[in-house]
Design a protein around this motif. Structure first.
Motif, mmCIF file in Angstrom:
data_model
loop_
_atom_site.group_PDB
_atom_site.id
_atom_site.type_symbol
_atom_site.label_atom_id
_atom_site.label_comp_id
_atom_site.label_asym_id
_atom_site.label_seq_id
_atom_site.Cartn_x
_atom_site.Cartn_y
_atom_site.Cartn_z
ATOM 1 N N GLY A 70 0.967 -1.194 0.097
ATOM 2 C CA GLY A 70 0.019 -0.091 0.114
ATOM 3 C C GLY A 70 0.853 1.266 -0.044
ATOM 4 N N PRO A 71 0.250 2.275 0.008
ATOM 5 C CA PRO A 71 0.766 3.904 0.070
ATOM 6 C C PRO A 71 1.910 3.772 1.298
ATOM 7 C CG PRO A 71 -1.374 4.107 0.726
ATOM 8 C CD PRO A 71 -1.114 2.764 0.247
ATOM 9 N N SER A 72 3.372 4.259 0.973
ATOM 10 C CA SER A 72 4.239 4.379 1.867
ATOM 11 C C SER A 72 4.416 3.044 2.887
ATOM 12 C CB SER A 72 3.845 5.415 2.960
ATOM 13 O OG SER A 72 3.651 6.590 2.257
ATOM 14 N N ARG A 73 3.940 1.770 2.158
ATOM 15 C CA ARG A 73 4.028 0.479 2.712
ATOM 16 C C ARG A 73 3.600 0.481 3.970
ATOM 17 N NH1 ARG A 73 10.194 -1.995 1.087
ATOM 18 N NH2 ARG A 73 9.600 -1.983 -1.364
ATOM 19 N N ALA A 74 2.498 1.406 4.094
ATOM 20 C CA ALA A 74 1.771 1.326 5.436
ATOM 21 C C ALA A 74 0.968 0.055 5.774
ATOM 22 C CB ALA A 74 0.973 2.660 5.680
ATOM 23 N N GLY A 75 0.617 -0.446 4.851
ATOM 24 C CA GLY A 75 -0.212 -1.709 5.161
ATOM 25 C C GLY A 75 0.370 -3.113 4.981
ATOM 26 N N ASP A 76 1.817 -3.117 5.040
ATOM 27 C CA ASP A 76 2.671 -4.125 4.884
ATOM 28 C C ASP A 76 2.680 -5.134 5.859
ATOM 29 O OD1 ASP A 76 4.439 -5.680 3.749
ATOM 30 O OD2 ASP A 76 6.201 -4.440 4.238
ATOM 31 N N VAL A 77 2.543 -6.399 5.646
ATOM 32 C CA VAL A 77 2.359 -7.472 6.516
ATOM 33 C C VAL A 77 3.811 -8.471 6.427
ATOM 34 C CG1 VAL A 77 -0.141 -7.467 7.057
ATOM 35 C CG2 VAL A 77 0.874 -8.958 5.188
ATOM 36 N N LEU A 78 3.901 -9.460 7.202
ATOM 37 C CA LEU A 78 4.926 -10.220 7.170
ATOM 38 C C LEU A 78 4.892 -11.204 5.955
ATOM 39 C CD1 LEU A 78 5.786 -11.061 10.926
ATOM 40 C CD2 LEU A 78 7.009 -9.454 9.554
ATOM 41 N N GLY A 79 3.933 -11.467 5.824
ATOM 42 C CA GLY A 79 3.345 -12.553 4.714
ATOM 43 C C GLY A 79 4.106 -11.928 3.448
ATOM 44 N N VAL A 80 3.737 -10.769 3.206
ATOM 45 C CA VAL A 80 3.991 -9.762 1.928
ATOM 46 C C VAL A 80 5.404 -9.425 1.947
ATOM 47 C CG1 VAL A 80 3.411 -7.678 0.781
ATOM 48 C CG2 VAL A 80 1.522 -8.808 1.684
ATOM 49 N N ALA A 81 6.080 -9.075 3.028
ATOM 50 C CA ALA A 81 7.312 -8.730 3.204
ATOM 51 C C ALA A 81 8.005 -9.942 2.517
ATOM 52 C CB ALA A 81 7.814 -8.445 4.325
ATOM 53 N N LEU A 82 7.694 -11.304 3.218
ATOM 54 C CA LEU A 82 8.294 -12.503 2.878
ATOM 55 C C LEU A 82 8.306 -12.626 1.238
ATOM 56 C CD1 LEU A 82 7.987 -15.756 4.469
ATOM 57 C CD2 LEU A 82 7.998 -15.790 2.062
ATOM 58 N N TYR A 83 7.155 -12.761 0.707
ATOM 59 C CA TYR A 83 6.885 -12.658 -0.892
ATOM 60 C C TYR A 83 7.651 -11.744 -1.735
ATOM 61 C CZ TYR A 83 4.479 -13.025 -5.280
ATOM 62 O OH TYR A 83 4.155 -13.070 -6.612
ATOM 63 N N ARG A 84 7.821 -10.413 -1.187
ATOM 64 C CA ARG A 84 8.629 -9.395 -1.856
ATOM 65 C C ARG A 84 9.953 -9.655 -1.910
ATOM 66 N NH1 ARG A 84 6.340 -5.393 0.893
ATOM 67 N NH2 ARG A 84 7.873 -5.267 2.240
ATOM 68 N N SER A 85 10.550 -10.112 -0.600
ATOM 69 C CA SER A 85 12.054 -10.465 -0.661
ATOM 70 C C SER A 85 12.137 -11.577 -1.382
ATOM 71 C CB SER A 85 12.326 -10.631 0.817
ATOM 72 O OG SER A 85 11.987 -9.719 1.853
ATOM 73 N N ALA A 86 11.509 -12.684 -1.348
ATOM 74 C CA ALA A 86 11.779 -13.900 -2.222
ATOM 75 C C ALA A 86 11.774 -13.822 -3.801
ATOM 76 C CB ALA A 86 11.057 -14.915 -1.853
ATOM 77 N N PHE A 87 10.558 -13.418 -4.330
ATOM 78 C CA PHE A 87 10.098 -13.336 -5.492
ATOM 79 C C PHE A 87 10.281 -11.757 -6.260
ATOM 80 C CE2 PHE A 87 7.751 -16.480 -3.500
ATOM 81 C CZ PHE A 87 8.405 -17.618 -4.186
ATOM 82 N N ASN A 88 10.635 -10.763 -5.502
ATOM 83 C CA ASN A 88 10.946 -9.461 -6.225
ATOM 84 C C ASN A 88 12.332 -9.349 -6.015
ATOM 85 O OD1 ASN A 88 9.758 -7.194 -7.506
ATOM 86 N ND2 ASN A 88 9.975 -6.101 -5.806
ATOM 87 N N SER A 89 12.987 -9.530 -4.956
ATOM 88 C CA SER A 89 14.413 -9.092 -4.641
ATOM 89 C C SER A 89 15.278 -10.361 -4.581
ATOM 90 C CB SER A 89 14.700 -8.315 -3.238
ATOM 91 O OG SER A 89 13.787 -7.254 -3.109
ATOM 92 N N TYR A 90 14.738 -11.695 -4.793
ATOM 93 C CA TYR A 90 15.625 -12.782 -4.864
ATOM 94 C C TYR A 90 16.525 -12.943 -3.841
ATOM 95 C CZ TYR A 90 13.605 -12.770 -9.572
ATOM 96 O OH TYR A 90 12.508 -12.678 -10.543
#
Length: 305
Positions: free
Chosen positions: A251-271
């Motif tokens: 979400g905007p400014s990553r204000a709605g981030d949760v651990l599950g999304v952070a995990l997915y982003r780190s694995a499949f977006n940042s490798y």
């Protein structure tokens, strides 16, 4: 004879235990090991780095934002969802005294269908649906449109585009999506309570609230306890709704981030699979701790009929 019985039991348990270890325990062990490595997920080589991923994780400000949101989900969603589930189930099953005894409020059969409806929708469908519900007015947002129809144009907001409201929209949707399940669950528990108990409470002059507090709630508490833990685990995730409604950034400014999304982003977006696995291990530990705490907090003496 005793030796033969032990061998018989072991023979039947061996295959399930092996399957459980292979498909349940083994992934946990692999995830813990990967969290101790620097691995992109695209190569066969994994560089062991020890606890470096965990050190970087706890120094990451965005991790604490995601953790805070998970804690909010864990505290708010189960309490509100279970409270609404108990209230609606009580109204549907023991809401009034009719000609045939204690029964649900008028139209209870219709309400059962209405409350059950979200259960037939997948979380992906719910996320897409409410993404349009909370869309801006110019994009045809349903909620803003309804506010305009009743003369509350001043309250319209870009709900999912505002850091103040985006995450709370997800909270509201999650509660709406899960309430129906607990209405059905608690209804089944309440239907097993003898109506004579309610009749006796009414003859003693007990009010609806007093009857619910001293009769219904104690007799369905075991079900509430199970639902509490299950809802807490579901709330700790929140991945599907946040990912669909707010995007991979949270979400905007990553204000709605949760651990599950952070995990997915780190694995499949940042490798960064090692770093993502560290987030997963933290999420696993938190889920286990929360489950134990909720079970202990909700423990009370069993009431027998």
């Amino acid at each position: 004879m005793q030796h033969g019985k032990v061998g018989f039991v072991l023979a039947f348990l061996a295959v399930p235990v092996v399957i459980y270890g292979l498909f349940v325990l083994s992934p946990y062990v692999q995830a813990i090991y990967i969290s101790l490595t620097d691995w992109s997920g695209l190569t066969a080589s994994q560089t062991f780095v020890g606890f470096d991923n965990y050190v970087r994780l706890f120094e990451d400000d965005q991790f604490w934002v995601a953790l805070k949101n998970n804690v909010i989900l864990m505290l708010v969603v189960p309490v509100v969802t279970l409270a609404l589930g108990l209230f609606f189930a009580s109204m549907i099953n023991v809401g009034r005294r009719g000609k045939s005894g204690i029964e649900g409020v008028r139209g209870s059969k219709v309400y059962r269908v209405v409350y059950f409806f979200p259960l037939v929708l997948s979380m992906a469908v719910i996320g897409v649906l409410f993404k349009y519900v909370f869309a801006p007015t110019e994009a045809g947002g349903i909620f803003n449109g309804l506010l305009g129809l009743v003369g509350l144009d001043g309250l319209t907001q870009p709900w999912l585009g505002d850091p103040r409201f985006a995450f709370w929209c997800v909270v509201v949707v999650m509660i709406w999506a899960f309430v129906g399940f607990y209405v059905v669950l608690f209804s089944a528990a309440m239907q097993s309570i003898p109506k004579d108990i309610y009749e006796a409470a009414l003859l003693d002059g007990s009010s609806r609230f007093t009857t619910f507090r001293h009769v219904t709630l104690p007799l369905v508490w075991d079900t509430v306890q199970v639902g509490w833990v299950y809802m807490a685990i579901q709330a700790m995730d929140g991945f599907a709704l946040v990912h669909i409604m707010l995007g991979i950034s949270g979400g905007p400014s990553r204000a709605g981030d949760v651990l599950g999304v952070a995990l997915y982003r780190s694995a499949f977006n940042s490798y960064r699979f090692g770093y993502a696995s560290a987030i997963g291990v933290v999420l696993l530990v938190l889920t286990l701790i929360i489950s134990v705490l909720f079970m202990r907090a909700a423990r009370r003496e069993r009431v027998e009929l």
